[in-house]
Design a protein around this motif. Structure first.
Motif, PDB file in Angstrom:
ATOM      1  N   ALA A  27     -29.165 -10.983 -33.192  1.00 19.60           N
ATOM      2  CA  ALA A  27     -29.256 -12.340 -33.131  1.00 19.60           C
ATOM      3  C   ALA A  27     -27.976 -13.050 -32.950  1.00 19.60           C
ATOM      4  CB  ALA A  27     -29.719 -13.020 -34.586  1.00 19.60           C
ATOM      5  N   LYS A  28     -27.032 -12.368 -33.393  1.00 15.45           N
ATOM      6  CA  LYS A  28     -25.477 -12.643 -33.165  1.00 15.45           C
ATOM      7  C   LYS A  28     -25.142 -12.461 -31.799  1.00 15.45           C
ATOM      8  CE  LYS A  28     -21.137 -12.702 -35.214  1.00 15.45           C
ATOM      9  NZ  LYS A  28     -20.000 -11.927 -36.352  1.00 15.45           N
ATOM     10  N   SER A  29     -25.621 -11.467 -31.016  1.00 16.82           N
ATOM     11  CA  SER A  29     -25.366 -11.329 -29.824  1.00 16.82           C
ATOM     12  C   SER A  29     -26.241 -12.041 -28.702  1.00 16.82           C
ATOM     13  CB  SER A  29     -25.375  -9.623 -29.478  1.00 16.82           C
ATOM     14  OG  SER A  29     -26.652  -9.492 -29.455  1.00 16.82           O
ATOM     15  N   HIS A  30     -27.137 -12.574 -29.046  1.00 15.09           N
ATOM     16  CA  HIS A  30     -28.046 -13.295 -28.105  1.00 15.09           C
ATOM     17  C   HIS A  30     -28.207 -14.951 -28.292  1.00 15.09           C
ATOM     18  CE1 HIS A  30     -29.498  -9.229 -27.513  1.00 15.09           C
ATOM     19  NE2 HIS A  30     -30.299  -9.757 -26.294  1.00 15.09           N
ATOM     20  N   LEU A  31     -27.836 -15.372 -29.521  1.00 13.62           N
ATOM     21  CA  LEU A  31     -27.806 -16.746 -29.619  1.00 13.62           C
ATOM     22  C   LEU A  31     -26.583 -17.449 -29.323  1.00 13.62           C
ATOM     23  CD1 LEU A  31     -29.700 -17.045 -33.120  1.00 13.62           C
ATOM     24  CD2 LEU A  31     -30.596 -17.291 -30.672  1.00 13.62           C
ATOM     25  N   PRO A  32     -26.550 -18.538 -28.981  1.00 11.89           N
ATOM     26  CA  PRO A  32     -25.372 -19.300 -28.929  1.00 11.89           C
ATOM     27  C   PRO A  32     -24.818 -19.488 -30.067  1.00 11.89           C
ATOM     28  CG  PRO A  32     -26.819 -20.592 -27.572  1.00 11.89           C
ATOM     29  CD  PRO A  32     -27.684 -19.398 -28.206  1.00 11.89           C
ATOM     30  N   LEU A  89     -33.398 -15.569 -38.465  1.00 12.65           N
ATOM     31  CA  LEU A  89     -32.341 -15.358 -37.457  1.00 12.65           C
ATOM     32  C   LEU A  89     -33.124 -15.368 -36.084  1.00 12.65           C
ATOM     33  CD1 LEU A  89     -30.917 -11.997 -38.740  1.00 12.65           C
ATOM     34  CD2 LEU A  89     -29.664 -14.236 -38.299  1.00 12.65           C
ATOM     35  N   LEU A  90     -34.412 -15.289 -35.853  1.00 19.01           N
ATOM     36  CA  LEU A  90     -35.159 -15.191 -34.904  1.00 19.01           C
ATOM     37  C   LEU A  90     -36.005 -16.524 -34.520  1.00 19.01           C
ATOM     38  CD1 LEU A  90     -36.572 -11.413 -34.761  1.00 19.01           C
ATOM     39  CD2 LEU A  90     -34.568 -12.686 -33.814  1.00 19.01           C
ATOM     40  N   HIS A  91     -35.870 -17.555 -35.457  1.00 19.51           N
ATOM     41  CA  HIS A  91     -36.845 -18.824 -35.231  1.00 19.51           C
ATOM     42  C   HIS A  91     -36.539 -19.421 -34.103  1.00 19.51           C
ATOM     43  CE1 HIS A  91     -33.847 -21.425 -37.305  1.00 19.51           C
ATOM     44  NE2 HIS A  91     -34.564 -22.158 -36.518  1.00 19.51           N
ATOM     45  N   ASP A  92     -35.345 -19.381 -33.595  1.00 20.96           N
ATOM     46  CA  ASP A  92     -34.924 -20.256 -32.302  1.00 20.96           C
ATOM     47  C   ASP A  92     -34.625 -19.328 -31.088  1.00 20.96           C
ATOM     48  OD1 ASP A  92     -35.386 -22.891 -33.174  1.00 20.96           O
ATOM     49  OD2 ASP A  92     -33.622 -23.214 -33.839  1.00 20.96           O
ATOM     50  N   ILE A  93     -34.983 -18.137 -31.036  1.00 25.19           N
ATOM     51  CA  ILE A  93     -34.876 -17.069 -30.155  1.00 25.19           C
ATOM     52  C   ILE A  93     -35.419 -17.536 -28.910  1.00 25.19           C
ATOM     53  CG2 ILE A  93     -36.631 -15.620 -30.349  1.00 25.19           C
ATOM     54  CD1 ILE A  93     -33.208 -14.691 -29.674  1.00 25.19           C
ATOM     55  N   PRO A 105     -23.713 -22.177 -32.201  1.00 25.91           N
ATOM     56  CA  PRO A 105     -24.475 -23.140 -33.068  1.00 25.91           C
ATOM     57  C   PRO A 105     -25.769 -22.823 -33.341  1.00 25.91           C
ATOM     58  CG  PRO A 105     -23.287 -24.140 -30.995  1.00 25.91           C
ATOM     59  CD  PRO A 105     -23.249 -22.766 -30.860  1.00 25.91           C
ATOM     60  N   THR A 106     -26.425 -22.002 -32.555  1.00 26.88           N
ATOM     61  CA  THR A 106     -27.846 -21.752 -32.980  1.00 26.88           C
ATOM     62  C   THR A 106     -27.801 -20.720 -34.007  1.00 26.88           C
ATOM     63  OG1 THR A 106     -28.655 -22.249 -30.596  1.00 26.88           O
ATOM     64  CG2 THR A 106     -30.241 -20.934 -32.041  1.00 26.88           C
ATOM     65  N   TYR A 107     -26.884 -19.774 -33.815  1.00 24.02           N
ATOM     66  CA  TYR A 107     -26.778 -18.571 -34.756  1.00 24.02           C
ATOM     67  C   TYR A 107     -26.286 -19.253 -36.185  1.00 24.02           C
ATOM     68  CZ  TYR A 107     -24.301 -14.800 -37.246  1.00 24.02           C
ATOM     69  OH  TYR A 107     -23.900 -13.858 -37.897  1.00 24.02           O
ATOM     70  N   ASN A 108     -25.358 -20.144 -36.063  1.00 20.34           N
ATOM     71  CA  ASN A 108     -25.000 -20.742 -37.277  1.00 20.34           C
ATOM     72  C   ASN A 108     -26.082 -21.568 -38.114  1.00 20.34           C
ATOM     73  OD1 ASN A 108     -22.517 -19.675 -36.980  1.00 20.34           O
ATOM     74  ND2 ASN A 108     -21.457 -21.642 -37.006  1.00 20.34           N
ATOM     75  N   HIS A 109     -26.717 -22.119 -37.236  1.00 23.05           N
ATOM     76  CA  HIS A 109     -28.077 -23.023 -37.697  1.00 23.05           C
ATOM     77  C   HIS A 109     -28.967 -21.952 -38.524  1.00 23.05           C
ATOM     78  CE1 HIS A 109     -31.711 -25.319 -38.023  1.00 23.05           C
ATOM     79  NE2 HIS A 109     -32.488 -24.342 -36.920  1.00 23.05           N
ATOM     80  N   SER A 110     -29.232 -20.650 -37.704  1.00 20.07           N
ATOM     81  CA  SER A 110     -30.103 -19.829 -38.485  1.00 20.07           C
ATOM     82  C   SER A 110     -29.794 -19.342 -39.731  1.00 20.07           C
ATOM     83  CB  SER A 110     -30.417 -18.704 -37.587  1.00 20.07           C
ATOM     84  OG  SER A 110     -30.811 -19.347 -36.027  1.00 20.07           O
ATOM     85  N   LEU A 111     -28.510 -19.089 -39.931  1.00 19.80           N
ATOM     86  CA  LEU A 111     -27.965 -18.748 -41.181  1.00 19.80           C
ATOM     87  C   LEU A 111     -27.905 -20.065 -42.437  1.00 19.80           C
ATOM     88  CD1 LEU A 111     -25.382 -16.253 -39.981  1.00 19.80           C
ATOM     89  CD2 LEU A 111     -27.340 -15.573 -41.145  1.00 19.80           C
ATOM     90  N   ARG A 112     -27.662 -21.102 -41.942  1.00 15.59           N
ATOM     91  CA  ARG A 112     -27.816 -22.079 -42.861  1.00 15.59           C
ATOM     92  C   ARG A 112     -29.158 -22.502 -43.344  1.00 15.59           C
ATOM     93  NH1 ARG A 112     -25.043 -24.848 -38.787  1.00 15.59           N
ATOM     94  NH2 ARG A 112     -26.518 -26.190 -38.122  1.00 15.59           N
ATOM     95  N   VAL A 113     -30.028 -22.367 -42.359  1.00 16.68           N
ATOM     96  CA  VAL A 113     -31.623 -22.292 -42.733  1.00 16.68           C
ATOM     97  C   VAL A 113     -31.882 -21.193 -43.711  1.00 16.68           C
ATOM     98  CG1 VAL A 113     -33.961 -21.743 -41.791  1.00 16.68           C
ATOM     99  CG2 VAL A 113     -32.586 -23.343 -40.543  1.00 16.68           C
ATOM    100  N   TYR A 114     -31.559 -19.884 -43.671  1.00 17.18           N
ATOM    101  CA  TYR A 114     -31.631 -18.854 -44.656  1.00 17.18           C
ATOM    102  C   TYR A 114     -31.185 -19.698 -46.085  1.00 17.18           C
ATOM    103  CZ  TYR A 114     -31.208 -14.486 -47.080  1.00 17.18           C
ATOM    104  OH  TYR A 114     -31.186 -13.605 -48.002  1.00 17.18           O
ATOM    105  N   HIS A 115     -29.951 -19.703 -45.978  1.00 17.66           N
ATOM    106  CA  HIS A 115     -29.435 -20.269 -47.324  1.00 17.66           C
ATOM    107  C   HIS A 115     -30.217 -21.396 -47.705  1.00 17.66           C
ATOM    108  CE1 HIS A 115     -26.300 -17.192 -47.719  1.00 17.66           C
ATOM    109  NE2 HIS A 115     -25.900 -17.269 -46.436  1.00 17.66           N
TER     110      HIS A 115
END
Length: 258
Positions: A61-66, A103-107, A68-78
């Motif tokens: 996820a970290k290598s494939h997502l921009p 991690l993958l919901h917005d891939i 802002p999207t990567y950070n959003h994915s981790l905010r969603v987790y927390h």
């Protein structure tokens, strides 16, 4: 307890109301204290999973997502785990399963993946996630090439994650959804629009936003939705209407952190 019952619980297949409001109304009969403040990511209750599979998908996820999207994915987790602890502590699915879904919901929203298919981004993203989790090549993705020594998800877990991703914008008022899918919906809608603000303590919002900066996420996500609709006027995102992009841009809860 049968192995089938265990997998249903662990991978989040427990059926809950698809309507977030109906679900929350059902839990309004219980007494609630104020939402708990955010605990650091080192807290065992909400820490990022440290399994081989979680590490592999986190790296992907970290290598494939921009960013802002990567950070959003981790905010969603927390945010999701904060909501779960506060309102749905009996939901017993593994944090790993939810982490993979986050991690993958917005891939499917990356520039490459939006243009790679004519499918709606969350549908394509679900199918792509299924392949990534099982480490199978999908549309020539070299990073998902089979390898004997790579951690893979059990099929039931991978399918739970895929279904959650496919349905994470399915904001319907009837029927049911998996518990892990509903939590993914609640947390993404919260981060995107500020809806359900009473479920998350203000200190949690501040701490998560500091750990994983929004970087103009509201503008970024609204632009992505509009881009998809322009590319695919049949996309599922059209069901949310233009007012959804307006709600994202009008997210007053998260505005101080943009």
């Amino acid at each position: 307890m049968s192995s089938d019952s265990i997998s249903i619980q662990e991978y989040g297949y427990t059926a809950v109301p698809a309507s977030a409001q109906k679900l929350l109304n059902e839990y309004d009969t219980k007494p609630f204290s104020p939402p708990p403040a955010f605990a650091s990511a080192t807290n065992s209750d909400i820490a990022i999973p440290n399994t081989a599979l979680a590490k592999r998908i986190h790296s992907y996820a970290k290598s494939h997502l921009p960013e802002p999207t990567y950070n959003h994915s981790l905010r969603v987790y927390h945010y999701g785990l904060a909501i779960k602890q506060y309102r749905f502590p009996e939901w017993s699915f593994s944090h790993e399963t939810y982490f993979l879904a986050c991690l993958l919901h917005d891939i499917g929203t990356t520039e490459e993946n939006l243009r790679r298919t004519r499918m709606s981004f969350e549908f394509y993203g679900g199918f792509l996630a299924l392949q990534i989790l099982q480490n199978k090549t999908f549309h020539g993705d070299a990073d998902a090439s089979p390898a004997d020594d790579v951690a893979v998800a059990p099929s039931e877990q991978a399918e739970s994650v895929a279904e959650s991703i496919i349905r994470h914008q399915d904001l319907c008022e009837v029927g049911t959804i998996t518990a892990v899918g509903q939590l993914l919906q609640l947390a993404t809608i919260f981060d995107n629009t500020g809806t359900f603000v009473d479920l998350v303590h203000p200190d949690t919002i501040a701490a998560v936003s500091k750990a994983y900066p929004r970087l103009g996420w509201s503008q970024c996500f609204a632009a992505t939705i509009r881009k998809e609709i322009a590319l695919k006027p049949w996309a599922h995102s059209t069901e949310l209407g233009e007012e959804f992009a307006a709600k994202v841009l009008g997210n007053t809860v998260m505005a101080p952190f943009e």
